[in-house]
Design a protein around this motif. Structure first.
Motif, PDB file in Angstrom:
ATOM      1  N   GLU A  33       1.598  -0.668  -3.696  1.00  0.00           N
ATOM      2  CA  GLU A  33       2.231  -1.649  -2.676  1.00  0.00           C
ATOM      3  C   GLU A  33       3.231  -0.720  -1.802  1.00  0.00           C
ATOM      4  OE1 GLU A  33       3.044  -1.440  -6.445  1.00  0.00           O
ATOM      5  OE2 GLU A  33       1.956  -3.406  -6.738  1.00  0.00           O
ATOM      6  N   GLU A  34       3.743   0.343  -1.885  1.00  0.00           N
ATOM      7  CA  GLU A  34       4.402   1.150  -1.014  1.00  0.00           C
ATOM      8  C   GLU A  34       3.227   1.695  -0.064  1.00  0.00           C
ATOM      9  OE1 GLU A  34       8.060   3.252  -3.253  1.00  0.00           O
ATOM     10  OE2 GLU A  34       5.999   3.936  -3.655  1.00  0.00           O
ATOM     11  N   GLU A  36       0.216   0.460   0.740  1.00  0.00           N
ATOM     12  CA  GLU A  36      -0.118  -0.708   1.544  1.00  0.00           C
ATOM     13  C   GLU A  36       0.942  -0.965   2.757  1.00  0.00           C
ATOM     14  OE1 GLU A  36      -2.694  -3.294   3.154  1.00  0.00           O
ATOM     15  OE2 GLU A  36      -3.057  -2.151   1.279  1.00  0.00           O
ATOM     16  N   LYS A  37       2.302  -0.996   2.319  1.00  0.00           N
ATOM     17  CA  LYS A  37       3.314  -1.117   3.409  1.00  0.00           C
ATOM     18  C   LYS A  37       3.237  -0.006   4.524  1.00  0.00           C
ATOM     19  CE  LYS A  37       8.264  -1.213   4.016  1.00  0.00           C
ATOM     20  NZ  LYS A  37       9.432  -1.385   3.332  1.00  0.00           N
TER      21      LYS A  37
END
Length: 169
Positions: A33-34, A36-37
């Motif tokens: 998730e990090e 992708e951000k």
């Protein structure tokens, strides 16, 4: 009893400092998730949708050079903290060591590692520095981008603020 407590305290203190020391050299690992951000945050700001969709920011944890993929990579680097940022484009077509760029007495080298992965290394003259892509904290390597198409490779530049942008925009 005091001796046992003293011994346990010493062992705990030694164990803690050793763990902390090892953890200091561990590169940043991002969760999916990090990651992708961060990819979205580091995307080049352009109106050209082809470039926006196919120029991908690469985190060092992805170990982008471990496979010969015949893709173009852009590396933003500098020899020391007083140098300006440079951008260089190279084709990842071999797993042999090669010099990618020179600046003053500094060289950017694509190099196999003894740990069976490939990295980028900065040399000063003939001396290897300890500056590798995977161990850097952002002082010598600012970013790496991969062009995910085989043609129409964009021309990227560094603006006067050190930001990567498409030439002409």
């Amino acid at each position: 009893m005091k001796k046992i407590l003293s011994l346990l305290g010493t062992i705990t203190l030694i164990g803690t400092s050793t763990t902390s020391l090892v953890a200091c050299n561990t590169p940043q690992e991002y969760t999916p998730e990090e990651l992708e951000k961060l990819k979205k945050e580091n995307q080049i700001n352009t109106t050209n949708e082809t470039i926006k969709n196919n120029l991908e920011w690469i985190a060092s944890q992805e170990k982008p050079f471990n496979n010969v993929d015949n893709k173009w990579y852009y590396v933003v680097w500098r020899g020391n903290k007083n140098n300006d940022w440079r951008i260089i484009k190279f084709l990842n077509y071999t797993d042999n060591e090669k010099k990618i760029d020179n600046y003053a007495k500094y060289s950017l080298i694509f190099k196999p590692s003894r740990f069976r992965y490939y990295t980028l290394l900065i040399k000063y003259g003939i001396i290897n520095t300890n500056n590798t892509l995977y161990a850097d904290d952002g002082s010598y390597f600012k970013s790496v981008y991969r062009w995910n198409l085989t043609d129409n490779v964009p021309a990227l530049i560094i603006d006067d603020k050190g930001n990567v942008k498409v030439n002409g925009e």
